[in-house]
Scaffold this motif. Structure first.
Motif, mmCIF file in Angstrom:
data_model
loop_
_atom_site.group_PDB
_atom_site.id
_atom_site.type_symbol
_atom_site.label_atom_id
_atom_site.label_comp_id
_atom_site.label_asym_id
_atom_site.label_seq_id
_atom_site.Cartn_x
_atom_site.Cartn_y
_atom_site.Cartn_z
ATOM 1 N N ASP A 31 0.822 -1.211 0.000
ATOM 2 C CA ASP A 31 0.000 0.000 0.000
ATOM 3 C C ASP A 31 0.858 1.264 0.000
ATOM 4 O OD1 ASP A 31 -2.416 -1.357 -0.076
ATOM 5 O OD2 ASP A 31 -2.579 -1.458 2.105
ATOM 6 N N VAL A 32 1.959 1.247 0.736
ATOM 7 C CA VAL A 32 2.870 2.383 0.765
ATOM 8 C C VAL A 32 3.490 2.603 -0.611
ATOM 9 C CG1 VAL A 32 5.073 3.220 1.718
ATOM 10 C CG2 VAL A 32 3.357 2.202 3.238
ATOM 11 N N MET A 33 3.772 1.515 -1.321
ATOM 12 C CA MET A 33 4.460 1.594 -2.613
ATOM 13 C C MET A 33 3.520 1.682 -3.812
ATOM 14 S SD MET A 33 7.476 1.699 -1.468
ATOM 15 C CE MET A 33 8.463 1.579 -2.951
ATOM 16 N N PHE A 78 8.960 4.801 14.761
ATOM 17 C CA PHE A 78 9.277 5.212 13.392
ATOM 18 C C PHE A 78 7.993 5.269 12.577
ATOM 19 C CE2 PHE A 78 10.352 3.958 8.983
ATOM 20 C CZ PHE A 78 11.189 5.004 8.645
ATOM 21 N N LEU A 79 7.745 6.412 11.947
ATOM 22 C CA LEU A 79 6.526 6.606 11.166
ATOM 23 C C LEU A 79 6.780 6.652 9.664
ATOM 24 C CD1 LEU A 79 4.923 9.410 13.368
ATOM 25 C CD2 LEU A 79 4.439 6.949 13.432
ATOM 26 N N GLY A 80 8.025 6.928 9.265
ATOM 27 C CA GLY A 80 8.349 7.052 7.852
ATOM 28 C C GLY A 80 9.427 8.093 7.661
ATOM 29 N N TRP A 81 9.369 8.823 6.539
ATOM 30 C CA TRP A 81 10.375 9.851 6.305
ATOM 31 C C TRP A 81 9.797 11.028 5.535
ATOM 32 C CZ3 TRP A 81 10.663 10.605 1.171
ATOM 33 C CH2 TRP A 81 10.639 9.520 0.283
ATOM 34 N N ALA A 104 -0.074 3.105 9.292
ATOM 35 C CA ALA A 104 -0.584 3.466 10.613
ATOM 36 C C ALA A 104 -0.544 4.972 10.851
ATOM 37 C CB ALA A 104 0.212 2.744 11.699
ATOM 38 N N ALA A 105 0.262 5.696 10.073
ATOM 39 C CA ALA A 105 0.389 7.145 10.243
ATOM 40 C C ALA A 105 -0.459 7.933 9.249
ATOM 41 C CB ALA A 105 1.859 7.547 10.104
ATOM 42 N N TRP A 106 -1.231 7.237 8.431
ATOM 43 C CA TRP A 106 -2.051 7.906 7.422
ATOM 44 C C TRP A 106 -3.327 8.476 8.044
ATOM 45 C CZ3 TRP A 106 -2.267 3.953 2.766
ATOM 46 C CH2 TRP A 106 -0.972 3.786 2.252
#
Length: 197
Positions: A31-33, A78-81, A104-106
């Motif tokens: 989903d992120v990609m 860690f949530l991403g960058w 989870a951070a969306w």
């Protein structure tokens, strides 16, 4: 751990060589990609041998520009960058803004919060004159983040991609914000008060 900036809910810090596993996990989520590779995970060896070394190399260039690990200020998770780097090597006047967050951070405004903080820092402290951001035309959530962060639609274009993914036929969009637009005193003013560190 070198902290670059903090917001109400985020801490942005430099990546370290020990962060490879976090990036592998992030880029391993289909989903992120979705809007980057069509959902294909980035192979772990690519993250370790190419992605992370490229990120770390940027810290030797103009200060304050590169990729920043995003952590929850409350939990340290860690949530991403976020990306905030020159579009032309060594020239900090124009920077590209980007972000990649875990699912989870969306949906909670974290992407907008991080983008606004970077834009504010860029225009007030780093000598940035123009911020640009790009995404697939069909990536509505990312486009909303750009708009909420104050960036304005510039154009739609079709890139020459080696491999087409679903939705690529609609092209890419560019959004941007200049320092002058950010400073405007009229009703279009998008400047925000700097956030406490």
């Amino acid at each position: 751990m070198a902290i670059f900036l903090s917001t109400d809910r985020l801490v942005l810090r430099e990546f370290t060589p020990d962060d490879a596993g976090l990036l592998v996990e992030l880029d391993g989520d289909p989903d992120v990609m979705r809007y980057l590779t069509g959902g294909r995970p980035t192979p772990p060896e690519v993250v370790r041998e190419r992605t992370l070394p490229r990120i770390l190399a940027h810290y030797r260039r103009p200060p304050g520009l590169g990729w920043w690990a995003a952590l929850s200020r409350a939990s340290g998770e860690f949530l991403g960058w976020f990306e905030f780097r020159p579009t032309r090597d060594g020239d900090a006047r124009e920077v590209e803004l980007g972000y990649r967050l875990r699912r989870a951070a969306w949906g909670g405004g974290l992407a907008t919060e991080g983008c606004r903080a970077l834009i504010d820092k860029g225009f007030t402290e780093l000598g940035v004159e123009r911020v640009t951001a790009n995404t697939m035309t069909v990536n509505t959530p990312s486009r909303r983040v750009m708009e909420k962060a104050g960036l304005r639609y510039v154009r739609t274009y079709v890139g020459d991609w080696p491999e087409m993914i679903d939705g690529a036929e609609h092209g890419e969009v560019e959004y941007a914000l200049t320092r002058q637009q950010w400073l405007r005193p009229d009703g279009d003013d998008v400047r925000r008060e700097p956030r406490p560190a």
